[in-house]
Design a protein around this motif. Sequence first.
Motif, PDB file in Angstrom:
ATOM      1  N   GLY A  28       0.801  -1.213   0.000  1.00 45.20           N
ATOM      2  CA  GLY A  28       0.000   0.000   0.000  1.00 45.20           C
ATOM      3  C   GLY A  28       0.834   1.263   0.000  1.00 45.20           C
ATOM      4  N   ILE A  29       0.228   2.321  -0.528  1.00 43.52           N
ATOM      5  CA  ILE A  29       0.868   3.639  -0.523  1.00 43.52           C
ATOM      6  C   ILE A  29      -0.095   4.637   0.115  1.00 43.52           C
ATOM      7  CG2 ILE A  29       2.381   3.214  -2.499  1.00 43.52           C
ATOM      8  CD1 ILE A  29       0.321   4.742  -4.227  1.00 43.52           C
ATOM      9  N   SER A  36      -5.244   6.045   2.014  1.00 42.59           N
ATOM     10  CA  SER A  36      -4.515   4.832   1.673  1.00 42.59           C
ATOM     11  C   SER A  36      -4.985   4.268   0.333  1.00 42.59           C
ATOM     12  CB  SER A  36      -4.709   3.788   2.776  1.00 42.59           C
ATOM     13  OG  SER A  36      -6.076   3.493   2.951  1.00 42.59           O
ATOM     14  N   SER A  37      -4.056   3.647  -0.373  1.00 39.66           N
ATOM     15  CA  SER A  37      -4.361   3.008  -1.653  1.00 39.66           C
ATOM     16  C   SER A  37      -3.664   1.661  -1.705  1.00 39.66           C
ATOM     17  CB  SER A  37      -3.861   3.851  -2.819  1.00 39.66           C
ATOM     18  OG  SER A  37      -4.518   5.079  -2.877  1.00 39.66           O
ATOM     19  N   TYR A  58       2.855   0.888   3.569  1.00 40.65           N
ATOM     20  CA  TYR A  58       2.226   0.043   4.575  1.00 40.65           C
ATOM     21  C   TYR A  58       1.812  -1.293   3.966  1.00 40.65           C
ATOM     22  CZ  TYR A  58      -2.375   0.933   2.541  1.00 40.65           C
ATOM     23  OH  TYR A  58      -3.440   0.989   1.687  1.00 40.65           O
ATOM     24  N   LEU A  59       1.470  -2.211   4.836  1.00 42.02           N
ATOM     25  CA  LEU A  59       0.908  -3.510   4.468  1.00 42.02           C
ATOM     26  C   LEU A  59      -0.383  -3.659   5.252  1.00 42.02           C
ATOM     27  CD1 LEU A  59       4.291  -5.330   4.892  1.00 42.02           C
ATOM     28  CD2 LEU A  59       3.162  -4.884   2.703  1.00 42.02           C
ATOM     29  N   THR A  60      -1.415  -4.179   4.615  1.00 44.60           N
ATOM     30  CA  THR A  60      -2.702  -4.264   5.288  1.00 44.60           C
ATOM     31  C   THR A  60      -2.682  -5.268   6.435  1.00 44.60           C
ATOM     32  OG1 THR A  60      -5.075  -4.550   5.003  1.00 44.60           O
ATOM     33  CG2 THR A  60      -3.681  -5.986   3.713  1.00 44.60           C
ATOM     34  N   GLU A  88      -2.235  -0.809  11.583  1.00 48.03           N
ATOM     35  CA  GLU A  88      -1.125  -1.483  10.931  1.00 48.03           C
ATOM     36  C   GLU A  88      -0.274  -0.494  10.130  1.00 48.03           C
ATOM     37  OE1 GLU A  88      -4.176  -1.161   9.689  1.00 48.03           O
ATOM     38  OE2 GLU A  88      -4.459  -2.401   7.925  1.00 48.03           O
ATOM     39  N   THR A  89      -0.903   0.528   9.624  1.00 53.50           N
ATOM     40  CA  THR A  89      -0.169   1.570   8.894  1.00 53.50           C
ATOM     41  C   THR A  89       0.787   2.277   9.837  1.00 53.50           C
ATOM     42  OG1 THR A  89      -2.145   1.826   7.530  1.00 53.50           O
ATOM     43  CG2 THR A  89      -0.456   3.545   7.351  1.00 53.50           C
TER      44      THR A  89
END
Length: 171
Positions: A28-29, A36-37, A58-60, A88-89
């Motif tokens: 993710g970005i 978040s995307s 990030y990772l979900t 998590e972000t």
Amino acid sequence: AFEKDPEIVVGGAKIYDPDGKTLQHCGGILRKNKLSSHIGIGEIDHGQYDSVKYHYDYLTGAVFAIRGSYYLQAGGFSDRYFPGYFEETEYCIRAVRQSKKIAFLPEVRAIHHESLSFKKYSDFFFYHYHKGRWIFIIRNFCTPFELCRIFREEWRWLRDCCPKEQRKPLL
């Protein structure tokens, strides 16, 4: 991955929709206003995301591994985010700020039945998503310079492209 590289403290998976073919998340970005995307969302998996990546924001948390020693060092997830979104972000951002690695691990795969607790794209969903986003911003980007930049980008997004269904829950 944790055994091969001791600098990896967070690992995330390639996540699919229930059909097992459509991608939901491959890293993710974050946009400038911290929206978040998910990388790969809605794409059919043809192997285009089959290499390990370290450069995502990030990772979900749907499938999320944390090295035990880092978890103890960084502490648990904050309950301020309850019932979800952006905890998590925050873990990923903090790890990167400490020069640790977060890794998208495409060989780890999962099917995620998204939004069983929250109806996806409902007022309830958007309220908690944006609430979590602003908690994340306040906890992690609190210098006047950072906040000014985020507020400016938020204003542009609200003015130019915020989907109508998100305005009420956001406010």
